[in-house]
Design an enzyme around this catalytic site. Structure first.
Site, PDB file in Angstrom:
ATOM      1  N   GLY A  21      43.803 -49.518 112.905  1.00  0.00           N
ATOM      2  CA  GLY A  21      42.939 -48.338 112.742  1.00  0.00           C
ATOM      3  C   GLY A  21      42.613 -48.110 111.273  1.00  0.00           C
ATOM      4  O   GLY A  21      41.442 -47.920 110.903  1.00  0.00           O
ATOM      5  N   GLY A  22      43.626 -48.158 110.427  1.00  0.00           N
ATOM      6  CA  GLY A  22      43.422 -47.910 109.002  1.00  0.00           C
ATOM      7  C   GLY A  22      42.491 -48.937 108.386  1.00  0.00           C
ATOM      8  O   GLY A  22      41.596 -48.614 107.610  1.00  0.00           O
ATOM      9  N   GLY A  37      48.510 -44.008 110.379  1.00  0.00           N
ATOM     10  CA  GLY A  37      48.489 -44.591 111.720  1.00  0.00           C
ATOM     11  C   GLY A  37      48.683 -46.087 111.656  1.00  0.00           C
ATOM     12  O   GLY A  37      49.405 -46.589 110.786  1.00  0.00           O
ATOM     13  N   SER A  38      47.991 -46.790 112.563  1.00  0.00           N
ATOM     14  CA  SER A  38      48.209 -48.235 112.684  1.00  0.00           C
ATOM     15  C   SER A  38      47.453 -49.011 111.600  1.00  0.00           C
ATOM     16  O   SER A  38      46.470 -48.510 111.032  1.00  0.00           O
ATOM     17  CB  SER A  38      47.726 -48.705 114.059  1.00  0.00           C
ATOM     18  OG  SER A  38      46.324 -48.522 114.149  1.00  0.00           O
ATOM     19  N   GLU A  51      47.944 -44.654 105.118  1.00  0.00           N
ATOM     20  CA  GLU A  51      49.377 -44.976 105.176  1.00  0.00           C
ATOM     21  C   GLU A  51      49.552 -45.639 106.524  1.00  0.00           C
ATOM     22  O   GLU A  51      49.304 -45.023 107.558  1.00  0.00           O
ATOM     23  CB  GLU A  51      50.166 -43.666 105.048  1.00  0.00           C
ATOM     24  CG  GLU A  51      51.607 -43.864 104.691  1.00  0.00           C
ATOM     25  CD  GLU A  51      52.502 -43.604 105.860  1.00  0.00           C
ATOM     26  OE1 GLU A  51      52.812 -44.581 106.575  1.00  0.00           O
ATOM     27  OE2 GLU A  51      52.877 -42.445 106.078  1.00  0.00           O
ATOM     28  N   CYS A  55      57.452 -44.052 110.293  1.00  0.00           N
ATOM     29  CA  CYS A  55      56.910 -45.149 109.482  1.00  0.00           C
ATOM     30  C   CYS A  55      57.999 -45.776 108.634  1.00  0.00           C
ATOM     31  O   CYS A  55      57.846 -46.880 108.139  1.00  0.00           O
ATOM     32  CB  CYS A  55      55.756 -44.664 108.624  1.00  0.00           C
ATOM     33  SG  CYS A  55      56.059 -43.073 107.894  1.00  0.00           S
ATOM     34  N   GLU A 104      54.936 -55.017 113.248  1.00  0.00           N
ATOM     35  CA  GLU A 104      55.661 -53.746 113.387  1.00  0.00           C
ATOM     36  C   GLU A 104      55.808 -53.415 114.875  1.00  0.00           C
ATOM     37  O   GLU A 104      54.810 -53.342 115.603  1.00  0.00           O
ATOM     38  CB  GLU A 104      54.890 -52.613 112.701  1.00  0.00           C
ATOM     39  CG  GLU A 104      55.593 -51.272 112.837  1.00  0.00           C
ATOM     40  CD  GLU A 104      54.790 -50.085 112.289  1.00  0.00           C
ATOM     41  OE1 GLU A 104      55.402 -49.171 111.745  1.00  0.00           O
ATOM     42  OE2 GLU A 104      53.538 -50.080 112.433  1.00  0.00           O
TER      43      GLU A 104
END
Ligand code: NAP
Length: 528
Positions: free
Chosen positions: A244-245, A240-241, A264, A301, A392
């Site tokens: 969040g990660g 995810g983002s 990831e 991604c 991104e």
């Protein structure tokens, strides 16, 4: 049929009070089914079951685990059209993509089944005893990989099947011998429930312990946070983002027992176009890249978000061609209004930066939840000065950076954050003149591509889908391909352990007939 409930081990359960619905972005309206978020009590039960199941599951032979993984694949296929229609209604993605992703998911499960049947993945390494060694005798030491324990998997928004409930993280963790608790992605809770029902059926048919799998609904960060903080959880998988990660990594690091969080996250996937390639096939590269940037509405991604070239007439012509090509492509629906909102917000942030030039922007009428694709341009010096330009923009967007020479090109690459991929577009032998550019790129990415596009990730043993932070949290691992099993295991040694009490993988007679290293020699031979 979806019920809106959680799977707490084999039981459907909905004890919580918080509910939510999924959203059909194509129709711009909520879907009907009401999902109930997992309560604290249900989280506790799921983890207690997983913890107990681990004691049995960790010792289950590879052949039996393979039956389970293959049965999951069969049960997913048996869900038939209901899975495909639910997937499309929750993601706005077309039927062909749904079917393709289902095929990929099934393929992943089967490849892990093959891996555990073959058995050599445990990397059995044996150093036999040397009782007469001087000045000290040497012990018998035998090492293999063993599972970590219950793993929490966060479903990814952009791959409702292949990177979610029974996706790569789950398949790898189950293959390793780790029970899995999925934190279902709220955007595709129905797809998640259907796939969970397939996993539970497969677990029951193949005699797996209750708790080997649970699926928890949630529409906010609380359930995920409770799971990552819980002492019974031993590892976490996330796609995810970066935001969040990173939050989950920090949370796990603060635990009394920190645990690995394999994430990831973001990547803008730099593409370097060398001068001769531009001279010879400017138009063709522009067309190919317009397609790659807009593929799947740019929600990959590996989307090429950054194109790097050296100032020239040909580079200007390429930028013009890319602009013309990209605005001819019809936009397609994004996954969710929030993803669409995020796209527009980040695109605006980039466009509003000083010295950024908007080169192309789709201006025809678009439906709700559809993105307007865009290309911007900036020069190398300005890119180097403004970190905001590294953001991104998740969607059909790319930035062309015009560098003044090869040296600046290498500097721009060296200053990038870690990336999943890097691509070189080159003609004839010109690549050999750009060793510093190649070296800088290799230092920043997990996979380097020659004359291709980064979108499209082959699932195979040699694939690396990962890279230096923030592409992933641990660049030593890939999240795609069977080698991703290594994220959920740890090395373990037995010293002078009685042969009959050793796991079969390490016993003298090599009963599983696996490849092992014995005293430095790799073979399937028995130890006499
Ligand atoms: P996300 O916001 O990172 O969320 C992914 C999952 O993590 C969700 O289940 C979310 O829970 C959970 N989560 C997020 N922050 C958390 C926190 N602080 N604590 C605990 N759990 C947390 O990603 P997304 O919803 O898939 O999409 C949002 C944006 O992420 C996209 O617009 C895109 O920019 C980026 N993204 C990038 C990639 C990539 O591969 N590069 C892939 C997907 C998304 P809840 O949803 O329940 O809150």
């Amino acid at each position: 049929m979806t019920t809106g409930k959680n799977y707490i081990g084999n039981q459907l359960s909905a004890k919580g009070s918080k509910t939510f619905k999924t959203f059909n972005p194509e129709l711009n309206k909520e879907n009907d089914v009401v999902y109930t978020e997992a309560s604290s009590e249900e989280i506790e039960t799921a983890l207690a079951l997983a913890s107990a199941a681990f004691l049995e599951f960790r010792t289950i032979p590879g052949v039996k685990k393979a039956k389970f993984l293959n049965a999951i694949a069969d049960e997913i296929l048996a869900l038939g059209d209901e899975l495909i229609t639910t997937y499309c209604a929750e993601s706005g993605l077309p039927q062909g993509r749904a079917e393709g992703e289902r095929g990929r998911t099934i393929g992943q499960l089967k490849s892990f089944a093959n891996l555990v049947v073959a058995g050599s993945w445990v990397e059995a390494t044996i150093d036999t005893a040397q009782p007469n060694r001087e000045p000290m005798p040497k012990s018998d030491i035998r090492k293999m990989l063993i599972p970590l324990g219950p793993v929490v998997v966060f479903g990814a928004s952009n791959f409702p099947l292949a990177f979610s409930t029974a996706g790569g993280d789950t398949a790898a963790a189950l293959a390793a011998g780790c029970p899995v608790i999925v934190k279902s992605h709220p955007m595709h809770a129905g797809t998640g429930e259907l796939v969970s029902s397939a996993i539970i059926k497969a677990a029951q048919k193949t005699g797996m312990p209750n708790g080997v799998f649970s699926n928890l609904n949630s529409s906010g960060i609380e359930v995920g946070q409770k799971l990552v903080s819980h002492p019974k959880v031993k590892a976490v998988g996330f796609t995810g983002s970066i935001k969040g990660g990173r939050a989950l990594l920090d949370l796990a690091a603060k635990r009394e027992e920190p645990i690995p969080v394999l994430t990831e996250m973001g990547s803008i996937n730099p593409v370097v176009i060398l001068p001769k390639a531009l001279e010879n096939r400017n138009q063709q590269i522009a067309k190919t890249y317009a397609g790659s940037i807009t593929l799947g509405s740019g929600q990959f991604c590996t989307n090429p978000g950054l194109i790097l070239g050296i100032e020239s007439r040909e580079l200007n012509l390429f930028i013009d061609s890319l602009a013309q090509e990209i605005i001819q492509i019809k936009p397609s629906c994004m996954l969710h209004p929030n993803i669409n909102k995020g796209y527009h917000k980040n695109k605006k942030t980039i466009i509003s930066q000083d010295k950024v030039q908007l080169i192309a922007n789709y201006t025809q009428e678009i439906k709700d939840n559809y993105p307007a694709q865009a290309i911007v341009k900036v020069n190398g010096a300005d890119f180097l000065q403004n970190n905001k330009l590294h953001l991104e923009v998740f969607g059909p967007f790319s930035m062309v950076v015009v560098c003044k020479d090869a040296e600046q090109l290498a500097t721009v690459i060296a200053n990038l954050e870690g990336q999943l991929t890097g691509t070189i577009i080159s003609d004839n032998d010109e690549i050999s003149k750009y060793t510093s550019v190649i070296s800088a790129l290799q230092n920043r990415v997990g996979r380097i591509i020659f004359n291709g596009v980064p979108t499209g990730v082959e699932v195979c043993e040699s694939m690396v889908h990962g890279g230096p932070y923030p592409a992933s949290s641990d660049s030593r691992f890939s999240s795609v391909g069977v080698s991703s099993i290594k994220r959920w295991v740890r090395p373990f040694s037995f010293q002078d352990w009685p042969n009959e009490l050793l796991p079969k993988e390490l016993q003298n007679s090599n009963p599983l007939n696996i490849v092992r290293s014995v005293d430095g020699k790799v073979s399937k031979q028995k130890i006499e």
